[in-house]
Design a protein around this motif. Structure first.
Motif, short mmCIF file in Angstrom:
data_model
loop_
_atom_site.label_atom_id
_atom_site.label_comp_id
_atom_site.label_asym_id
_atom_site.label_seq_id
_atom_site.Cartn_x
_atom_site.Cartn_y
_atom_site.Cartn_z
N TRP A 214 9.85 -7.55 -1.09
CA TRP A 214 8.89 -7.32 -2.18
C TRP A 214 9.15 -8.30 -3.32
N ASP A 308 7.02 3.64 7.86
CA ASP A 308 6.65 3.50 6.43
C ASP A 308 6.96 2.06 6.05
N HIS A 310 6.83 -1.47 4.67
CA HIS A 310 6.27 -2.27 3.57
C HIS A 310 7.32 -3.27 3.12
N GLN A 313 10.97 -2.52 2.32
CA GLN A 313 11.85 -2.02 3.38
C GLN A 313 12.50 -3.16 4.17
N ASP A 326 15.47 1.49 6.49
CA ASP A 326 14.81 2.74 6.12
C ASP A 326 13.72 3.18 7.10
N PRO A 331 7.57 9.61 3.49
CA PRO A 331 8.11 10.84 2.95
C PRO A 331 7.08 11.98 2.86
N ARG A 353 -0.98 -3.95 4.13
CA ARG A 353 -1.25 -3.29 2.85
C ARG A 353 -0.29 -3.80 1.76
N SER A 354 0.94 -4.08 2.18
CA SER A 354 1.93 -4.51 1.19
C SER A 354 1.57 -5.88 0.60
N TYR A 357 -0.74 -5.21 -2.02
CA TYR A 357 -0.07 -4.69 -3.22
C TYR A 357 0.47 -5.84 -4.08
N TYR A 412 -3.18 7.14 2.23
CA TYR A 412 -1.84 7.70 1.98
C TYR A 412 -1.32 7.20 0.63
N GLU A 413 -1.49 5.89 0.39
CA GLU A 413 -0.98 5.30 -0.85
C GLU A 413 -1.68 5.89 -2.07
N TYR A 416 0.06 9.08 -2.65
CA TYR A 416 1.42 8.81 -3.14
C TYR A 416 1.38 8.35 -4.60
N GLU A 417 0.49 7.43 -4.91
CA GLU A 417 0.45 6.88 -6.27
C GLU A 417 -0.08 7.93 -7.26
N ARG A 421 3.00 7.57 -9.21
CA ARG A 421 2.90 6.41 -10.10
C ARG A 421 1.42 6.15 -10.42
N TRP A 424 -0.34 2.80 -10.71
CA TRP A 424 -0.51 1.93 -9.54
C TRP A 424 -1.72 2.33 -8.70
O1 LIG Z 1 10.25 3.22 0.05
P1 LIG Z 1 9.78 4.63 0.28
O2 LIG Z 1 10.11 5.14 1.64
O3 LIG Z 1 10.21 5.61 -0.79
O4 LIG Z 1 8.16 4.52 0.27
C1 LIG Z 1 7.31 5.12 -0.68
O5 LIG Z 1 7.36 4.39 -1.90
C2 LIG Z 1 6.83 3.04 -1.85
C3 LIG Z 1 6.90 2.47 -3.25
O6 LIG Z 1 8.22 2.25 -3.61
C4 LIG Z 1 5.39 3.06 -1.36
O7 LIG Z 1 4.98 1.71 -1.18
C5 LIG Z 1 3.81 1.26 -1.86
O8 LIG Z 1 4.20 0.47 -2.97
C6 LIG Z 1 4.90 -0.75 -2.62
C7 LIG Z 1 5.16 -1.51 -3.91
O9 LIG Z 1 6.03 -0.80 -4.74
C8 LIG Z 1 4.06 -1.59 -1.67
O10 LIG Z 1 4.80 -2.74 -1.27
C9 LIG Z 1 3.69 -0.78 -0.44
O11 LIG Z 1 2.86 -1.54 0.42
C10 LIG Z 1 2.96 0.47 -0.87
O12 LIG Z 1 2.69 1.30 0.27
C11 LIG Z 1 5.32 3.75 -0.01
O13 LIG Z 1 3.95 3.80 0.41
C12 LIG Z 1 5.88 5.17 -0.12
O14 LIG Z 1 5.90 5.81 1.13
#
Ligand SMILES: O=P(O)(O)O[C@H]1O[C@H](CO)[C@@H](O[C@H]2O[C@H](CO)[C@@H](O)[C@H](O)[C@H]2O)[C@H](O)[C@H]1O
Ligand SMILES: Nc1ncnc2c1ncn2[C@@H]1O[C@H](COP(=O)(O)OP(=O)(O)O)[C@@H](O)[C@H]1O
Length: 440
Positions: A214, A308, A310, A313, A326, A331, A353-354, A357, A412-413, A416-417, A421, A424
């Motif tokens: 990232w 998961d 991205h 990871q 990971d 989660p 997707r990443s 991002y 999903y994102e 999550y966001e 967050r 985001w």
């Molecule tokens: O790393 P985790 O297993 O905790 O994954 C969760 O948190 C991620 C964010 O830290 C989240 O990822 C999303 O944000 C990233 C940028 O911060 C981006 O690169 C990813 O593509 C985006 O999905 C992830 O989805 C969530 O499960």
């Protein structure tokens, strides 16, 4: 200076403030059982149940108990780390109340347990607690360890342990070597026989001097640096790991049951996203139509996947290239779904997707949005080219399936966001709308 490991005040309110705690309030927490790790019980791990409806979970809370009765956060104490290493690497057994216990399982490690020199907890946004351990082998040579203490516990194998150790055992260095795991048991009325059994911790090779993908990608995009070679290598590394997983662990045909389950899970995510994001609610019909159309075509066989995937990871390791981390899966997804064979294309979609991002982040920072998008488009194309080259096949026959998986990941994102967050949220929200336009 106050001891940073000290747990001030009542345990439930401290737990409620931890990043790994999935709930926000600690008023339904109960220490259900205790596993002493030293003879006097001063170092112990607590199994803490959250009975909040909708947020029910069991958490592992290792602590060190001082003579004056105060508690310290185990992973931040040398006492806990020392005993954890001894149990993990010696294959030792610890026993507590009825049904409570743990057993160390050395995996890629031989010889006596390493001795602790120094340890520190990794800071940052984490769903578990990772401890970087500077240790030495019996012959005095140094060894760096990354010890991950799982917080939310699950009955059954933890995919992070099983998948990474299977990949390393197959001879691949695309994951850190796994040295040892800790398997625990604790009471759980929902588990067969009333006792759950699952991983409590894992010790891996520590990889020094790394940067996560990232950061590498964001820096490249910010400075307009070409990322194509790195993205191509990442695609190839991803396909290599998929091939190893398909060889080392069970696969399954994508039968009607598996297809119906995937569609059901996607529909439920779409509903959750619609409930949180009005623009997605408004596009509900198009979302479902795209998901259904995408899943209707041919499917490759199912296999174990990262789940998961991205940029956060993946680490760039000097003289080794990309290394994946990971493998716990999303989660927000139930553990039963995370450990079932799935579509490897789900990981491909995750990484695509990443890249988006990265572009979205630059645009949010006020950078040149068009330049950021073209950076992401190039990274995407190179990643897919690297994946296909290593796979030895084109992904074109699965284009609609991949598009549906990208849409599903963006939904999903959004969830999550919105929950974690909100600032985001526009990134995946705009992506959903763009993905719908692209298939319209
Ligand atoms: O790393 P985790 O297993 O905790 O994954 C969760 O948190 C991620 C964010 O830290 C989240 O990822 C999303 O944000 C990233 C940028 O911060 C981006 O690169 C990813 O593509 C985006 O999905 C992830 O989805 C969530 O499960
Ligand atoms: N073996 C390792 N060597 C070096 N750094 C690591 C290693 N494993 C994890 N990390 C670092 O720790 C971070 C969190 O690890 P991760 O496995 O993703 O934990 P979590 O499940 O809590 O999200 C990673 O993003 C990476 O920066």
């Amino acid at each position: 200076m106050a001891d940073p490991a000290l747990i001030p005040g009542p345990l439930p309110s401290w737990i409620a403030g931890q990043r790994w705690f999935a709930n926000t309030v600690g008023d339904a927490l109960e220490v259900e059982s205790t596993l002493p790790l030293t003879a006097d019980g001063a170092v112990r791990t607590l199994f803490v149940r959250d009975r909040t409806p909708g947020a029910a979970a069991v958490y592992q809370v290792p602590v060190a108990l001082d003579a004056d009765g105060s508690l310290r956060d185990g992973p931040r104490t040398d006492e806990f780390v020392r005993v954890l290493l001894a149990v993990l690497f010696a294959g030792a057994v610890a026993e507590g109340d009825a049904g409570v216990g743990a057993e160390g399982v050395p995996i890629g490690w031989s010889g006596p347990p390493p001795a602790l020199r120094a340890a520190r907890v990794l800071s940052g946004e984490q769903s578990n607690t990772s401890i970087i351990v500077d240790a030495e082998r019996a012959d005095g040579s140094p060894v760096g360890l990354m010890v991950k203490v799982f917080r939310a516990l699950h009955d059954g194998e933890n995919p992070d342990v099983v998948l990474q150790s299977a990949i390393a055992a197959a001879g691949s260095d695309r994951v850190p070597a796994t040295y040892a795991a800790l398997v625990g048991s604790w009471p759980d009325p929902a588990a067969p026989g009333g006792t759950a059994r699952g991983h409590l911790a894992v010790a891996q090779e520590f990889l020094p001097d790394t940067r996560d993908a990232w950061r590498v990608a964001l820096d490249a995009a910010r400075t307009g640096e070409d990322f194509s070679d790195r993205a191509r290598d990442l695609g190839a590394a991803t396909a290599e790991v998929h091939r190893v997983l398909a060889t080392a662990l069970p696969t399954a045909e994508a039968d009607e049951v598996a297809r119906a389950a995937a569609l059901g899970s996607m529909r439920s995510r779409a509903e959750q996203a619609a409930a949180l994001v009005p623009s997605i609610d408004a596009a509900g019909g198009a979302v479902l139509a795209t998901l259904e159309a995408g899943l209707a075509g041919p499917w490759p066989p199912l296999q174990r996947i990262h789940g998961d995937y991205h940029l956060g990871q993946v680490l760039l390791v000097p003289d080794r290239g990309w290394v994946l981390l990971d493998f716990e899966g999303e989660p927000l997804r139930p553990m039963a779904e995370r450990t079932a064979p799935d579509l490897a294309l789900r990981d491909v979609a995750g990484m695509l997707r990443s890249f988006d991002y990265v572009a979205g982040t630059l645009a949010q920072e006020g950078g040149d949005a068009d330049a950021a998008r073209s950076w992401a488009d190039q990274a995407r194309a190179a990643f897919l080219a690297g994946y296909e080259a290593e796979l030895g096949a084109s992904l074109a026959p699965h284009a609609a399936l991949l598009a549906a998986l990208e849409l599903d990941k963006a939904l999903y994102e959004c969830v999550y966001e919105a929950r974690n967050r909100p600032a985001w949220l526009p990134i995946p929200e705009l992506a959903v709308l763009r993905l719908l336009e692209a298939v319209a």
